[in-house]
Motif scaffolding. Structure first.
Motif: not given
Length: 233
Positions: A176-179, A36-42, A5-15
């Motif tokens: 989280f999603t791109r939207a 996987r994390w990089l793909a999630q960020l993209r 969750l921490s990694a996913g939230l960091a990706a979303a906030l950074f995005a």
């Protein structure tokens, strides 16, 4: 908060706010969890976001820009060529093996983050090119002293360590999603942080012995970014 969750939230906030938050130190060996994390960020970033990889031993001409020899000979005057940081304007740069980054490269990246531009005066040319970007520093260090250079590290809001096993990562790629990120980007400028909250963050930073003002500033920025993205859920 679990690691996933921490990694996913960091990706979303950074995005939501790559320039305002500076970036992410992603401590992980090469492998499935990191990819996987990089793909999630993209997947969270706008589809047309520039995405550039920076080798650990990149030279200054490629990073910052230099003299375009062919164009110079044709024009009969010095002609500048864009460097990788200018090419990444509005996007993200990935630093490979960031724990091995040369001090000069780390300093150039830090300057670009601070100025949101690349300023060069070399080889008979002087240029200033926009470079509003976020950084993902891929840290593969094994020992405690193998770290991203401090000058760069303190300018990156999130420090994430991924577990070695994909099964133990536990990240929910659909959190989280791109939207959601697009909606948060549109709303984040209207978020205001209460003064008492800011004072509390500064007091906590001092109590923890953190002497850099960047830490509470990033915490405030992340909190303002988190508010609209949470409302999007």
């Amino acid at each position: 908060m679990n690691a996933g969750l921490s990694a996913g939230l960091a990706a979303a906030l950074f995005a939501v706010d790559p320039v305002g938050l500076g970036g992410v130190v992603l401590r992980s060996s090469a492998g499935a969890p990191r990819e996987r994390w990089l793909a999630q960020l993209r997947d969270l970033l706008p589809a047309d976001t520039p995405w550039r990889r920076v080798p650990a031993h990149i030279d200054d001409d490629r990073l910052l820009g230099g003299l375009d020899l062919a164009a110079t000979l044709q024009a009969g005057r010095p002609v500048a060529q864009r460097g990788l940081l200018a090419e990444a304007d509005g996007g993200v740069v990935l630093l490979a093996m960031a724990e091995r980054l040369r001090a000069g490269t780390a300093a150039a990246l830090a300057a670009a983050i601070d100025a949101q531009a690349v300023v060069t005066e070399r080889q008979g040319i002087g240029t200033r090119q926009a470079s509003r970007l976020g950084v993902v520093a891929l840290d593969e260090g094994l020992a405690d002293d193998e770290r991203v250079p401090a000058r760069l590290r303190e300018r990156l809001a999130f420090h994430v360590t991924l577990p070695a096993s994909p099964q133990s990562q536990g990240a929910d790629d659909t959190l989280f999603t791109r939207a959601d990120v697009a909606a948060a980007r549109a709303a984040v400028g209207g978020v205001r942080i209460a003064e008492a909250f800011v004072e509390g963050l500064c007091a906590a930073s001092l109590a923890l012995g953190i002497d850099s003002v960047r830490a509470p500033m990033f915490a405030c920025r992340a909190a303002s970014d988190a508010s609209p993205i949470s409302c999007a859920q």
